[in-house]
Design an enzyme around this catalytic site. Structure first.
Site, PDB file in Angstrom:
ATOM      1  N   ASP A 205      34.514  31.164  47.493  1.00 21.41           N
ATOM      2  CA  ASP A 205      33.249  31.344  46.764  1.00 21.41           C
ATOM      3  C   ASP A 205      32.079  30.768  47.569  1.00 21.41           C
ATOM      4  O   ASP A 205      30.922  31.049  47.254  1.00 21.41           O
ATOM      5  CB  ASP A 205      33.316  30.637  45.394  1.00 21.41           C
ATOM      6  CG  ASP A 205      33.370  31.616  44.233  1.00 21.41           C
ATOM      7  OD1 ASP A 205      33.062  32.803  44.453  1.00 21.41           O
ATOM      8  OD2 ASP A 205      33.718  31.186  43.113  1.00 21.41           O
TER       9      ASP A 205
ATOM     10  N   GLN B 158      36.809  29.625  38.321  1.00 26.20           N
ATOM     11  CA  GLN B 158      35.800  30.398  37.586  1.00 26.20           C
ATOM     12  C   GLN B 158      34.852  29.440  36.848  1.00 26.20           C
ATOM     13  O   GLN B 158      35.299  28.578  36.102  1.00 26.20           O
ATOM     14  CB  GLN B 158      36.493  31.350  36.597  1.00 26.20           C
ATOM     15  CG  GLN B 158      35.552  32.299  35.894  1.00 26.20           C
ATOM     16  CD  GLN B 158      34.837  33.269  36.835  1.00 26.20           C
ATOM     17  OE1 GLN B 158      35.455  33.868  37.705  1.00 26.20           O
ATOM     18  NE2 GLN B 158      33.536  33.407  36.676  1.00 26.20           N
TER      19      GLN B 158
ATOM     20  N   LYS C 163      38.758  40.378  39.027  1.00 29.99           N
ATOM     21  CA  LYS C 163      38.982  39.866  40.391  1.00 29.99           C
ATOM     22  C   LYS C 163      40.462  40.023  40.776  1.00 29.99           C
ATOM     23  O   LYS C 163      40.785  40.452  41.885  1.00 29.99           O
ATOM     24  CB  LYS C 163      38.542  38.403  40.482  1.00 29.99           C
ATOM     25  CG  LYS C 163      37.027  38.241  40.477  1.00 29.99           C
ATOM     26  CD  LYS C 163      36.564  36.797  40.310  1.00 29.99           C
ATOM     27  CE  LYS C 163      35.044  36.756  40.165  1.00 29.99           C
ATOM     28  NZ  LYS C 163      34.514  35.399  39.906  1.00 29.99           N
TER      29      LYS C 163
END
Ligand code: NAD
Length: 298
Positions: free
Chosen positions: A119, A96, A52
């Site tokens: 997200d 994460q 990422k």
């Protein structure tokens, strides 16, 4: 034989487009910034965070990667998020998952400013998605809509069957697909572990989205001729002939389904690469302020 929906190529195209848009935004004095938090040493998470951050650098997005040991406390995580929430250089925050068991994942996701929640896991963004309001759409479902959109696969009036009801894939993609928009407007059925006679539903699908986490669950018997299949699954199965001793397969048995399908995503190289492309898209949308003013798929 089915048309292959090449997510890898599409993700490359999207990254090229984003690079230009990021450069344009930078010339107006705004550099999009993403903060990534990794707690613990889960090897898969380390790979995801690294890719990422690398993808950010490629398109010109500024990123911070904060790696903390597995014993980091929830308070420390919340403090860091509060700091990023207040930092004007940071437009997107990504924690994460999974987090170590002693940290309450829900409390952490709730602490992220919904306007930096790239997200799309904050309940405010899930609520916005359900209501059809602008907000962040989770990256994997957004990637699926983008594949359908860019391959000109119409969903309007079609029967879309979603297999799986997770918060990160099944629920959001099902909720996107019935929205009144040019890129949705489908009739949606959601199947899950308590569904009886699964094949009865999958065989009636015009568009079948499979996110069950069960290697090669959907075989040719489960689909009808002409179906469009989106395989979200990423599963490792043992393969002594492969260099690493395993290979990746989807939730769909490609060999028996592809001959019947009109179009299908491969694994790997289908939905997977689109997820990161949509994270970058969301970060840009956060930086421009568009995320909360314009619907992503209208
Ligand atoms: P999950 O385990 O949270 O959810 C799976 C869902 O499938 C559950 O809701 C369950 O009810 C349903 N299910 C499982 N077995 C079933 C069966 N036999 N019949 C009917 N329903 C069944 O998984 P998830 O997080 O949604 O991920 C699903 C898959 O997608 C996994 O393989 C995961 O690795 C993959 N994934 C890929 C990406 C990507 O970027 N491509 C992103 C997220 C997840």
């Amino acid at each position: 034989m089915a048309e292959i929906l090449d997510g890898k190529q599409l993700a490359r195209t999207i990254r090229t487009e984003l690079k230009e848009k990021v450069a344009e935004l930078k010339s107006s004095g705004i550099t999009p910034g993403l903060a990534l938090l990794l707690v613990g040493d889960n090897p898969a998470s380390q790979v995801y965070v690294r890719s990422k951050a690398k993808a950010c650098a490629e398109v010109g997005i500024f990123s911070i990667v904060e790696k903390r040991p597995a014993e980091t406390t929830q308070e420390e995580v919340l403090e860091l998020i509060a700091r990023w929430n207040a930092d004007p250089r940071i437009h997107g925050i990504l924690v994460q998952l999974p987090l170590p068991a002693h940290i309450d994942e829900q409390a952490v996701l709730l602490a992220i400013d919904p306007r930096k929640d790239v997200d799309g896991f904050h309940p405010e963004n899930m609520g916005r998605l359900v209501e059809g309001l602008p907000g962040f759409v989770p990256c994997t479902p957004a990637g699926i809509i983008e594949i359908l959109r860019r391959y000109n696969i119409s969903t309007v009036g079609k029967h879309a069957v979603v297999l799986g009801r997770s918060n990160i894939v099944g629920k959001p993609i099902a909720n996107l697909l019935y929205q009144k928009s040019a890129y949705a407007n489908a009739t949606v059925t959601i199947c899950h572990t308590a569904t009886q006679d699964l094949a009865q539903y999958t065989r009636s699908a015009d568009i079948l989205i499979v996110a069950a986490g069960r290697p090669q669950l959907i075989t040719g018997d489960y689909v009808r001729e002409g179906v469009v299949v989106i395989d979200v699954g990423i599963n490792r199965i043992e393969d002594p002939s492969a260099p690493k001793g395993y290979r990746l397969v989807g939730d769909v048995d490609f060999d028996s389904v592809a001959p019947k399908a009109a179009a299908i995503t491969p694994v790997p190289g289908g939905v997977g690469p689109m997820t990161i492309a949509m994270l970058l898209t969301n970060t840009l949308r956060a930086a421009t302020g568009e995320a909360f003013s314009v619907r992503q798929f209208d």
